[in-house]
Design an enzyme around this catalytic site. Structure first.
Site, short mmCIF file in Angstrom:
data_model
loop_
_atom_site.label_atom_id
_atom_site.label_comp_id
_atom_site.label_asym_id
_atom_site.label_seq_id
_atom_site.Cartn_x
_atom_site.Cartn_y
_atom_site.Cartn_z
N GLU A 1 -11.09 -0.75 -7.54
CA GLU A 1 -12.30 -1.55 -7.74
C GLU A 1 -12.65 -2.42 -6.53
OE1 GLU A 1 -12.94 -0.96 -11.26
OE2 GLU A 1 -10.95 -0.08 -11.39
N ILE B 1 0.86 -1.18 0.00
CA ILE B 1 0.00 0.00 0.00
C ILE B 1 0.90 1.23 0.00
CG2 ILE B 1 -1.82 1.24 1.25
CD1 ILE B 1 -2.62 -1.58 0.15
#
Lengths: 165, 747, 337
Positions: free
Chosen positions: B712, B636
């Site tokens: 998404e 991340i």
């Protein structure tokens, strides 16, 4: 129909503007198209999203549903007028800190609405914040972060008041 | 300080564009001025099929300030061949050409453009244009066309068709101990980004345009404009610095781009065209889908059969396709799988990718069915999923580059308090409310697309990183600055990212969750090249402390290049550049998928979504006090903006579960709730607590950065988790999305 | 938006004179009129701006009760201390509607004149009797999940969208209007009308009349009231069904009852005869259920909105239980207790 334009005066973010407007020009379009203050956003143009929220004489309204001519003489604060002398309004700072926006398009409306909410002094709980911010849609889904930012600013404001008392 | 301590990647970092966005200074497509700017307003068709018999424009033309009205009779002509109208992400078929002929293909189709000196005049005049039609037969109802569904003859690039069946799914289903068959319906949804679609086309002189455009791909729009209008690439510059949300709707060039450019070229003036909110319901949408799913399991709760047949809507002129059913063959281990996917043509605009296209609905249907089967088998639905864990992509037989889904299950369950869940539906009551917990698995591909970037270092210690990527709220501005800062050992504030401009290094459209991995990797590669150059020059300097060092032995830190083992010994970047008399060090690099690796591996992001719902048992009102979304997405880069991406996906998933649907009057072929008052998206009051967990996942293959992408995954599984929680709360299955309260009280 | 002439009225008389020329509409907050003008649903030739009129006060009435100026905004009304104390049902209903920014602009008079949210009324490319008499009603047989189940006609099945008016109906408010013939007062049940054969007419005001005030008679229900709104999302949505309920309780018995429904008819729906069933009864589920049955006795669905009939019964029951228990619904609290 050849309606002459009507002279009105608007004080926007402290600056007075004398302008001639057609009756059908909305406050939002005057801000964006005439005064080039594009911070106030057009998300629906029908009062259904809150992106155009500005403060008129201190109260938040949807500028897309206000005819400019009927707000003659009003004092208007837009998102461009929230910071003072380069220093961000505490809510603007809280929005950055809490990542209370993504695309940024609903943000000016959220901020004006949130600043009004802080002034109104009616939100006591998290549920109140959510309810009283529900006129501002956010399609990016930043709602929880927006509520966090407002709660932070609200707590800071309350702490400030207590300290002053 | 140790070099290793400085990491911008992985650090929760405030958006670099934050200040611009909170002060109203960030400018969107409709917010650029040009001398003599004209305003265009589109007139839309009011029938769903047929042809225009006549268009009356006289009254409109008499409105003071109107400059021109374009219709199919006087429209500037675009390219002749279909292929010139195909953009990068166009599905197979004949792309829609505005004002091409008198033919009406769908309600809301643009039939005229009114151009005037002021917005008000254009708007007023547009309301005075009237059309007479010869009305044709239309059909907008998927159910009616379902039986005529066909397999698309030409496949859409980048969308894998359903895999060949494996095993004997029907036989296994017939023999199974536990089985369920169910039909799911997910109604059409509209992206509805907050920003209205807009293009400001600035006419810069003969055939030269600067176009401020709402798009997810400046170069895709640029390519479309040059190809449709026969302009030179160097003469068309498309800028999209800030994009007010898109969610897929701005992947393809939309109507307003064509109109603004056409009018600008015809009138040789600058033109702005903005769609209304209502018109945005006719530019592409998530198609309605129907899913017939049969699942079976043995005594131990092991899946023995998966059959998933889906039908999706498309338009009459293009075969829009998604990866809709493939997920059902790869999410769980199962030897007998049969997947199929058909299209049905309706009189609507072509659907358009919307956040997690395919997966958002295909996985919703599958994950509801899995919950139904687990219930039928008397097994906890989380336990059921764990028993059927897929260690391979069984559609292709390839290995996952990483799959920390197990950790998502564990941490998500702990966070929601899964142990509170009653196995018996409808068993937990609190006042008038029934309380339930539900969960679902999510999955999305982690793609790396070809992308390039440039990095430029200047002696003042500033780094510029640039690529024609877009930031639609995703945080691209910020993560590229972080990547550059990390690479050169600079503070984030010393890095200037440049994106949102077609004149920058080549980039794909911003979609599919691939931007962080693709453009991020390209930026990283360009920065590495700059570092090599710095190193080369540093080593050459007289009395260089790095003279004997190899590149591996140096570190970039605090605006210096130094020895890794002795950071005090080094040189400032400015020193190095001055010594070699360099005004800048610049490098361009590309990132591309490793084709060899892809023969053996696939990469996916995984998630586990847990929902707590409370349902008023009399009134059917659903509240969602808590959702936990645990995500395995590799590295991340920015936990702050990354979390926001997941929050946004979850909120949109809540919309799918409870609120969102286009309501079409099939008699008229018209969407009737084409506004924000009646097309409900979640409001503040609907969203309570959402917890995002990023589980640790190391992946050295997915991309050079180890990044998988997050745009998404947040929506995938969310609607199913909510529906499954509603079942746990009430005992009622919501198989028709959105699950509005009428379906709960009358179901 | 179309072009129109604009005049600013400096007195009620001026406004009334302006309204007497055809095609003129009064503009107050603009939250509905401007919205409809942008959709080309309403096309006044002339707009008379009444925002400068001295109709912004809430004042005491000699006979008790309050007089609310037509230009008092929804926010000012909802947060007024007298309203909060004496008419909390009204405050609650207002706060259940729209959004803070809309309530800041929308006025009392304007709220009464709000037009329906029927999809077809709003979409000028479809036939609609309310827009265009004789064109036909597209909602019948069409998308009608939000439409009327009571008092509809073959020419219109639209519902009145206001929350505030539902409370005003329950409070037996009156509407003061002024026209060329002077001032007259219209009782609330007579103010809005059912669609019958001429649905283009929402109310019984004449075109040259102006709402000047809403009059609230004295009322004291203690805490035995509630405004309960059921909708498709938890805020910022129009009611599917709403109930304003007020009970006068003594010694555990219902002495008087007022129940008005929103979202179910062309006007706020009250049935005084049915309310009679509650008088003298114990405030329990059996009583309330029988009342709800009676109130919805003549309800008729249109297909997609059939669910509203049962939903209305259940909402009435819950609202009456809340009112009886003295636990009015808090509009921030999304738990319906």
């Amino acid at each position: 129909m050849d309606t002459p334009k009507i002279e009105i005066a608007l004080t926007v973010n402290g600056a007075r503007h004398d302008i001639a407007v057609a009756p059908w020009e909305t406050l939002l379009d005057v801000l964006r198209e005439r005064l080039h203050l594009t911070g106030s956003k057009k998300g629906c143009d029908q009062g259904q999203c809150g992106a155009c929220t500005v403060l008129v004489d201190g109260e938040r309204i949807n500028s897309c549903l206000a005819l400019a001519v009927s707000r003659d003489g009003a004092a208007i604060t837009t998102v461009e007028g929230l910071a003072e002398g380069g220093e961000l309004h505490p809510l603007q700072a809280a929005f950055i800190e809490h990542d209370a926006f993504q695309c940024g398009y609903c943000t000016p409306g959220q901020l004006c609405s949130g600043v009004a909410l802080l002034h109104e002094g009616r939100a006591q709980t998290r549920e109140d914040i959510r309810e009283l911010m529900s006129g501002n849609l956010c399609r990016c889904g930043a709602y929880t972060n927006i509520a966090d930012a407002i709660e932070t600013a609200l707590n800071r404001q309350n702490a400030g008041r207590e300290a002053a008392e | 300080m140790e070099a290793a301590d400085i990491h911008h990647i992985g650090n929760p970092t405030n958006r670099v564009d934050g200040r611009l966005k909170v002060t109203g200074a960030a400018r969107y497509a409709a917010e650029y001025e040009a001398p003599g700017l004209l305003h265009g307003v589109i007139v839309s068709a009011s029938v769903a099929a047929g042809r225009i018999v006549s268009l009356k424009t006289e009254r409109a033309l008499s409105v003071p300030g109107v400059v021109e009205i374009f219709t199919h009779e006087n429209c500037g002509s675009g390219a002749w061949l279909d292929r010139n109208w195909k953009d990068e992400v166009a599905p197979p078929g004949h792309p829609f050409r505005p004002l091409h002929s008198d033919r009406i293909l769908f309600d809301g189709q643009p039939i005229a453009l009114v151009v005037a000196e002021t917005l008000e005049a254009a708007r007023d005049a547009a309301s005075l244009v009237t059309a007479a039609y010869e009305v044709g037969q239309h059909c907008t109802e998927l159910e009616v066309k379902r039986s005529q569904a066909y397999e698309p003859p030409e496949k859409r690039s980048g969308i894998p068709p359903p895999p060949e069946p494996r095993g004997k799914a029907e036989d296994a289903f017939e023999r199974a101990r536990h089985r369920i068959s169910a039909d799911y319906r997910i109604r059409a949804e509209h992206h509805n980004p907050m920003e209205l679609f807009a293009t400001t086309c600035v006419y810069e002189g003969k055939d030269k345009l600067t176009i401020y455009e709402k798009t997810q791909g400046s170069q895709n729009s640029q390519g479309y404009v040059t190809s449709v209008f026969g302009l030179k690439t160097k003469n068309v510059r498309v800028i999209n610095h800030y994009v007010g949300g898109a969610f897929g709707s701005a992947l393809r060039p939309q109507q307003q781009l064509f109109f603004a450019v056409m009018a600008s070229l015809e009138l040789k003036r600058s033109v702005r065209v903005v769609l209304t909110r209502s018109q945005m319901f006719y530019i592409g949408y998530r198609p309605e889908t129907r899913h017939a799913i049969s699942l079976a399991a043995d005594n131990e709760g092991r899946l023995t059969s998966i059959i998933h047949d889906a039908v999706a809507a498309t338009s009459h002129y293009e075969d829009y396709q998604e990866s809709l059913v493939n997920w059902s063959g790869m999410m769980y281990h199962c030897d007998n799988v049969k997947l199929s996917y058909g299209l049905a043509k309706l009189n609507t605009a072509t659907p358009c990718d919307m956040r997690a296209p395919g997966a958002a609905v295909g996985v919703t249907a599958l994950e509801c069915a899995i919950d139904e089967l687990a219930h039928a088998a008397g097994i906890d639905p989380l336990e059921f999923r764990k028993r059927n864990f897929a260690t391979l992509d069984e559609n292709t037989g390839k290995q996952f580059t990483s799959k920390a889904l197990g950790a998502c299950y564990e941490q998500g369950a702990a966070s929601i308090g899964w142990e509170r869940r009653s196995a018996e539906p409808g068993a937990v009551r609190d006042g008038h409310e029934l309380v339930g917990l539900g969960m679902a698995t999510g999955m999305w591909e982690a793609a790396l697309m070809k992308a390039s970037a440039e990095a430029k270092l200047t002696p003042d210690g500033r780094l510029q990183v640039s690529t024609a990527a877009s930031d639609i709220g995703t945080g691209t501005w910020t993560i590229l600055a972080q990547i550059g800062a990390d690479a050169l050992g600079l503070p984030v504030g010393a890095v200037t990212p440049l994106i949102g401009d077609s004149s920058l290094s080549a980039s794909p459209v911003e979609g599919g969750s691939w931007t962080a991995a693709s453009n991020g990797s390209a930026v990283l590669a360009a920065c590495e090249a700059v570092k090599q150059t710095v190193f080369k020059h540093a080593r050459k300097m007289a009395n260089s402390p790095l003279a004997a060092a190899s590149f591996d032995e140096v570190v970039f830190l605090g605006g210096r290049i130094a020895l890794r083992t002795d950071p005090d010994r080094g040189l400032s970047l400015a020193e190095v550049m001055h010594a070699s008399d360099l005004r800048e060090i610049k490098a361009s690099r590309k990132a591309a998928p490793k084709l060899l690796q892809m023969r053996k591996y696939v990469s996916y992001t995984h998630s586990a979504v847990f929902a707590e719902v409370r349902v008023d048992r009399d009134l059917g009102i659903v509240r969602i006090p808590k959702i936990v979304c645990a995500v395995a997405a590799g590295k991340i880069i920015n936990p702050k903006t990354a979390r926001s991406q997941i929050l946004g996906g979850v909120v949109m998933g809540i919309g799918m579960a409870l609120h969102e649907e286009a309501m079409t009057d099939h008699r008229l072929g018209k969407i009737m709730n084409h506004n924000f008052a009646e097309y409900h998206i979640p409001a503040h009051a609907d969203i309570a607590d959402i917890k995002v967990i990023f589980v640790d996942e190391q992946d050295d293959k997915v991309s050079p950065l180890g990044v998988k992408g997050l745009g998404e995954i947040g929506i995938v599984g969310t609607a199913a988790a909510v529906a499954n929680a509603i079942f746990n709360a009430t005992g009622k299955r919501g198989r028709d999305f959105p699950i509005t309260l009428d379906k709960i009280i009358s179901g | 938006m179309i072009r129109f002439d604009y005049v600013r009225a400096n007195s009620v008389a001026e406004a009334v004179t302006a309204l007497s020329s055809p095609g003129t509409r009064a503009l107050a907050g603009g939250t509905n009129l401007v919205d409809l003008m942008k959709y080309d649903v309403m096309k006044p030739r002339r707009v008379v701006d009444i925002n400068r009129l001295p109709l912004k006060d809430i004042s005491e009435r000699d006979s008790g009760g309050l007089r609310i100026g037509a230009l008092v905004t929804n926010s000012a009304l909802a947060w007024d201390a007298r309203i909060a104390k004496r008419y909390p049902l009204l405050a609650s209903a207002i706060l259940a509607g729209a959004s803070p920014q809309l309530r800041n602009a929308a006025t009392t008079g304007g709220n009464l004149l709000q037009r329906t949210r029927c999809y077809y009324f709003y979409d000028t490319s479809t036939p609609c009797n309310k827009r265009d008499r004789g064109a036909g009603c597209s909602a019948i047989g069409g998308i009608n999940r939000i439409h009327a189940v009571l008092g509809a006609s073959d020419s219109c099945i639209a519902v009145h969208p206001s929350d505030m008016c539902v409370a005003l109906a329950a409070l037996d408010a009156e509407v003061e209007v002024e026209g060329p013939q002077g001032v007259r007062t219209i009782t609330f049940p007579e103010f809005h009308r059912l669609p019958a054969d001429d649905p283009q007419q929402d109310n019984t005001m004449r075109a040259d009349e102006l709402i000047t005030a809403v009059i609230l008679p004295p009322a004291d229900f203690g805490r035995n009231h509630t405004y309960l709104k059921v909708r498709d999302r938890l805020s910022y949505a129009f009611a599917l069904v709403s109930v304003a309920a007020a009970l006068e309780m003594r010694d555990g018995i219902v002495r008087d009852a007022r129940v008005a429904l929103g979202g179910v008819a062309h006007k706020p729906w009250r049935d005084k005869e049915a309310e009679g069933l509650l008088k003298g009864e114990r405030p329990d589920e059996t009583t309330f259920r029988a009342f709800a049955e009676r109130l919805m006795r003549d309800a008729k669905g249109q297909g997609q909105n059939d669910f509203k009939i049962e939903l209305a019964r259940r909402t009435i029951l819950r609202a009456l239980m809340q009112a009886a228990a003295g636990t009015p619904q808090n509009q921030s609290d999304k738990v319906i207790r």
